[in-house]
Design an enzyme around this catalytic site. Structure first.
Site, PDB file in Angstrom:
ATOM      1  CG  HIS A 127      53.139  -0.990  10.738  1.00 20.66           C
ATOM      2  ND1 HIS A 127      53.270   0.077  12.243  1.00 20.66           N
ATOM      3  CD2 HIS A 127      52.722  -0.994   9.528  1.00 20.66           C
ATOM      4  CE1 HIS A 127      53.403   0.850  10.400  1.00 20.66           C
ATOM      5  NE2 HIS A 127      53.324   0.299   9.740  1.00 20.66           N
ATOM      6  CE1 TYR A 158      50.099   2.961  19.232  1.00 17.54           C
ATOM      7  CE2 TYR A 158      48.051   4.128  20.320  1.00 17.54           C
ATOM      8  CZ  TYR A 158      48.467   3.014  19.456  1.00 17.54           C
ATOM      9  OH  TYR A 158      47.379   2.849  18.477  1.00 17.54           O
ATOM     10  N   PRO A 192      39.744   5.694  21.641  1.00 18.88           N
ATOM     11  CG  PRO A 192      40.417   7.495  19.802  1.00 18.88           C
ATOM     12  CD  PRO A 192      39.412   6.753  20.499  1.00 18.88           C
ATOM     13  CE  LYS A 252      42.129  -4.586  20.792  1.00 19.28           C
ATOM     14  NZ  LYS A 252      43.697  -4.233  19.669  1.00 19.28           N
ATOM     15  CE1 TYR A 286      47.202  -0.794  19.429  1.00 22.47           C
ATOM     16  CE2 TYR A 286      48.792  -2.160  17.784  1.00 22.47           C
ATOM     17  CZ  TYR A 286      48.194  -0.541  18.251  1.00 22.47           C
ATOM     18  OH  TYR A 286      48.526  -0.172  17.292  1.00 22.47           O
TER      19      TYR A 286
HETATM   20  P1  FAD Z   1      29.689   3.351  12.055  1.00 20.22           P
HETATM   21  O1  FAD Z   1      31.296   3.609  10.942  1.00 20.22           O
HETATM   22  O2  FAD Z   1      29.477   4.964  12.851  1.00 20.22           O
HETATM   23  O3  FAD Z   1      28.144   3.370  10.466  1.00 20.22           O
HETATM   24  C1  FAD Z   1      27.562   3.558  11.338  1.00 20.22           C
HETATM   25  C2  FAD Z   1      26.516   3.651  10.025  1.00 20.22           C
HETATM   26  O4  FAD Z   1      25.133   3.711  10.213  1.00 20.22           O
HETATM   27  C3  FAD Z   1      26.970   5.368   9.537  1.00 20.22           C
HETATM   28  O5  FAD Z   1      27.202   5.789   7.924  1.00 20.22           O
HETATM   29  C4  FAD Z   1      25.800   6.321  10.004  1.00 20.22           C
HETATM   30  O6  FAD Z   1      25.621   7.385   8.897  1.00 20.22           O
HETATM   31  C5  FAD Z   1      25.104   5.148   9.334  1.00 20.22           C
HETATM   32  N1  FAD Z   1      23.742   5.279  10.610  1.00 20.22           N
HETATM   33  C6  FAD Z   1      23.560   5.703  11.416  1.00 20.22           C
HETATM   34  N2  FAD Z   1      22.165   6.334  11.398  1.00 20.22           N
HETATM   35  C7  FAD Z   1      21.052   5.461  10.885  1.00 20.22           C
HETATM   36  C8  FAD Z   1      19.470   5.458  10.680  1.00 20.22           C
HETATM   37  N3  FAD Z   1      19.204   5.949  11.388  1.00 20.22           N
HETATM   38  N4  FAD Z   1      19.361   4.975   9.519  1.00 20.22           N
HETATM   39  C9  FAD Z   1      20.028   4.848   8.967  1.00 20.22           C
HETATM   40  N5  FAD Z   1      21.786   4.381   8.800  1.00 20.22           N
HETATM   41  C10 FAD Z   1      22.399   4.568   9.715  1.00 20.22           C
HETATM   42  N6  FAD Z   1      38.651   1.883  15.212  1.00 20.22           N
HETATM   43  C11 FAD Z   1      39.670   0.210  14.908  1.00 20.22           C
HETATM   44  O7  FAD Z   1      39.666  -0.393  15.094  1.00 20.22           O
HETATM   45  N7  FAD Z   1      41.036   0.891  14.596  1.00 20.22           N
HETATM   46  C12 FAD Z   1      41.334   2.285  14.759  1.00 20.22           C
HETATM   47  O8  FAD Z   1      42.336   3.043  14.585  1.00 20.22           O
HETATM   48  C13 FAD Z   1      40.450   3.232  15.208  1.00 20.22           C
HETATM   49  N8  FAD Z   1      40.858   4.713  14.924  1.00 20.22           N
HETATM   50  C14 FAD Z   1      39.733   5.750  15.016  1.00 20.22           C
HETATM   51  C15 FAD Z   1      40.103   7.133  15.167  1.00 20.22           C
HETATM   52  C16 FAD Z   1      39.129   8.178  15.247  1.00 20.22           C
HETATM   53  C17 FAD Z   1      39.678   9.451  15.161  1.00 20.22           C
HETATM   54  C18 FAD Z   1      38.101   7.460  15.739  1.00 20.22           C
HETATM   55  C19 FAD Z   1      36.684   8.548  15.481  1.00 20.22           C
HETATM   56  C20 FAD Z   1      37.421   5.998  15.294  1.00 20.22           C
HETATM   57  C21 FAD Z   1      38.475   5.023  15.460  1.00 20.22           C
HETATM   58  N9  FAD Z   1      37.916   4.330  15.925  1.00 20.22           N
HETATM   59  C22 FAD Z   1      38.550   2.822  15.423  1.00 20.22           C
HETATM   60  C23 FAD Z   1      36.762   3.253  15.542  1.00 20.22           C
HETATM   61  C24 FAD Z   1      35.656   3.434  14.732  1.00 20.22           C
HETATM   62  O9  FAD Z   1      35.735   4.046  13.563  1.00 20.22           O
HETATM   63  C25 FAD Z   1      34.485   3.195  14.626  1.00 20.22           C
HETATM   64  O10 FAD Z   1      34.913   1.822  15.964  1.00 20.22           O
HETATM   65  C26 FAD Z   1      34.437   1.977  13.154  1.00 20.22           C
HETATM   66  O11 FAD Z   1      33.111   2.992  13.204  1.00 20.22           O
HETATM   67  C27 FAD Z   1      32.535   1.537  13.444  1.00 20.22           C
HETATM   68  O12 FAD Z   1      31.987   1.019  12.812  1.00 20.22           O
HETATM   69  P2  FAD Z   1      30.402   0.531  12.973  1.00 20.22           P
HETATM   70  O13 FAD Z   1      29.697   0.206  11.306  1.00 20.22           O
HETATM   71  O14 FAD Z   1      29.940  -0.018  14.282  1.00 20.22           O
HETATM   72  O15 FAD Z   1      29.234   1.807  12.784  1.00 20.22           O
HETATM   73  C1  DHB Z   2      44.998   5.450  14.098  1.00 18.00           C
HETATM   74  C2  DHB Z   2      44.207   4.837  15.059  1.00 18.00           C
HETATM   75  C3  DHB Z   2      44.629   5.259  16.759  1.00 18.00           C
HETATM   76  O1  DHB Z   2      43.196   4.766  17.311  1.00 18.00           O
HETATM   77  C4  DHB Z   2      45.333   4.255  16.820  1.00 18.00           C
HETATM   78  O2  DHB Z   2      45.591   3.601  18.010  1.00 18.00           O
HETATM   79  C5  DHB Z   2      46.372   3.975  16.271  1.00 18.00           C
HETATM   80  C6  DHB Z   2      46.068   4.460  15.342  1.00 18.00           C
HETATM   81  C7  DHB Z   2      44.983   5.831  13.267  1.00 18.00           C
HETATM   82  O3  DHB Z   2      44.266   6.357  12.564  1.00 18.00           O
HETATM   83  O4  DHB Z   2      45.726   5.542  12.673  1.00 18.00           O
END
Ligand code: FAD
Ligand code: DHB
Length: 392
Positions: free
Chosen positions: A74, A202, A294, A298, A386
């Site tokens: 995009h 948005y 969200p 980021k 962004y």
């Molecule tokens: P996580 O993805 O949380 O991974 C951590 C892992 O550790 C998990 O699999 C968990 O099961 C495991 N774990 C936890 N505790 C233990 C333990 N004690 N022992 C072993 N394993 C364990 N980010 C963006 O950049 N762009 C977006 O558009 C965006 N949109 C989002 C929309 C929604 C609805 C949500 C909820 C989040 C969004 N995010 C977005 C945020 C993004 O999903 C998270 O920041 C990302 O998953 C972080 O990755 P991570 O690997 O740090 O943690």
């Molecule tokens: C999506 C999630 C977000 O948090 C965002 O800012 C834009 C898009 C998505 O899940 O597509």
């Protein structure tokens, strides 16, 4: 059974999996311990927007093939308010772009890449605890298949997300935590329908925020601001569409395309930072150390930036005989994190209905939106954050 690894990684989210992949490319062995099943990890619906820098890392390290094929690049986003839509021309303004490609697809690609080279990921582990992080040989204990195991290592990477155990291993007398919990959440739906718009929308509306995103030509992702205690299953499809239509209504006759809703969930929103992100031989990355609301898309991108930095620091340690980058990991990572914290907070405050805002503050919110879409300088500020600031 092996009992020592250079790096033990806790958590198979984007941070943990990408770290193990980057370390492998640098010739550093690791093992990933994950508490959930592989199926759960590969199917949890979360992020969708990849910054330019995240796309570049995936491409340069050989795991971007499916993202290039199935993701959508995009070059702009739209801000909708007051019945009109306003384009922020991301690429024209910054020379950079974003890709919409679901987080769980990135995870599948990373697991496949680890599997292809016999990389070790243990799913379904429980009772993970980390020990002796102050010493030169820390260890991680856990239970898998009913057996307690203990692995020693040179370093532990805490990539276990916000609810993980690693952050707590940094003693409370050296750990500082900063937090803001928002009084609203996002109601997310997945819809079987063609896209309603070429670019993400948005929308700021008196009834609250809405976001129209996409997943594929047949599946769309949409969100709207809700009470964080809302229970998704109590909402009828009709009520969901009513909110989405109302909040995205536009004077030019444009209308959101409906379809079958096949997934509903509610996510709470917070800003959170734990510092420092390291203690002895333990290093935190991703949601384990910080959370953003969200709105700025980021969270996953920050997780990627953290492990990119950590992998380079470990490469210096093993191959260039210097610990400087490891010692400076937290301080360097936190610069990008605080910038993203501010951007996400700013986007959230600008676009959501703020029930605690006075009429004066509501006028301020509208004045800011008008400025962001009409001034090149202000649009550029939004755009460069962004698409993601440069990694180095
Ligand atoms: P996580 O993805 O949380 O991974 C951590 C892992 O550790 C998990 O699999 C968990 O099961 C495991 N774990 C936890 N505790 C233990 C333990 N004690 N022992 C072993 N394993 C364990 N980010 C963006 O950049 N762009 C977006 O558009 C965006 N949109 C989002 C929309 C929604 C609805 C949500 C909820 C989040 C969004 N995010 C977005 C945020 C993004 O999903 C998270 O920041 C990302 O998953 C972080 O990755 P991570 O690997 O740090 O943690
Ligand atoms: C999506 C999630 C977000 O948090 C965002 O800012 C834009 C898009 C998505 O899940 O597509």
């Amino acid at each position: 059974m092996r009992t020592h690894y250079p790096v033990v990684i806790v958590g198979a989210g984007p941070a943990g999996l990408l770290l193990s992949h980057l370390l492998h490319l640098q010739g550093i062995e690791s093992i990933v311990l994950e508490s959930r099943s592989r199926e759960a990890v590969e199917s949890t619906i979360r992020a969708g927007v990849l910054e330019q820098g995240t796309m570049d890392i995936l491409n340069e390290t050989g795991v971007g093939e499916r993202m290039r094929r199935e993701g959508a690049v995009h070059h702009g986003i739209e801000l909708a308010f007051g019945g009109a839509r306003h384009r922020i021309a991301l690429t024209e303004l910054t020379g950079r772009a974003i890709t919409v490609y679901a987080q769980h697809e990135v995870i599948k690609d990373l697991i496949a890449a680890r599997e292809a080279v016999q990389g070790e990921i243990l799913f379904d582990v429980s009772d993970v605890s980390v020990h002796d992080v102050d010493s030169a040989q820390p260890s991680v204990q856990f239970v898998v298949d009913g057996q307690t195991r203990r692995l020693t290592c040179d370093f532990i990477a805490g990539c276990d997300g916000f609810h993980g155990v690693c952050r707590e291993a940094i003693p409370s007398d050296v750990r500082e935590e900063y937090q803001r919990v928002y009084p609203f959440g996002w109601f997310g739906v997945l819809v079987e329908a063609p896209p309603s718009s070429d670019e993400l929308i948005y929308a700021a509306h008196e009834r609250g925020f809405a976001l129209i995103s996409t997943r594929s030509p047949m599946v769309q992702r949409m969100y709207f601001q809700c009470d964080p205690s809302e229970r998704a299953e109590t909402w009828s499809d009709e009520r969901i569409w009513h909110e989405l239509h109302t909040r995205t209504e536009s004077d030019d006759g444009w209308r959101l395309k409906e379809g079958r809703i096949f997934q509903k969930n509610v996510v709470a929103m917070r800003s959170f930072v734990a510092t420092p992100m390291q203690h002895g031989r333990l290093f935190l990355a991703g949601d384990a150390a910080h959370i953003v609301p969200p709105t700025g898309a980021k969270g996953m991108n920050l997780a990627v930036a953290d492990v990119w930095r950590l992998a380079r620091a470990l490469d210096d340690f093993y191959h260039r005989d210097t610990e400087d980058a490891l010692k400076g990991y937290s301080a360097a990572a936190l610069k990008r994190i605080w910038r993203a914290e501010h951007f996400s907070y700013w986007m959230t405050r600008m676009l959501h209905r703020l029930d605690d805002a006075s009429p004066f503050e509501q006028k301020m919110q509208r004045a800011e939106l008008e400025y962001v879409v009409s001034s090149r300088a202000a649009s550029l500020t939004l755009a460069e954050n962004y698409v993601g600031l440069p990694l180095a």
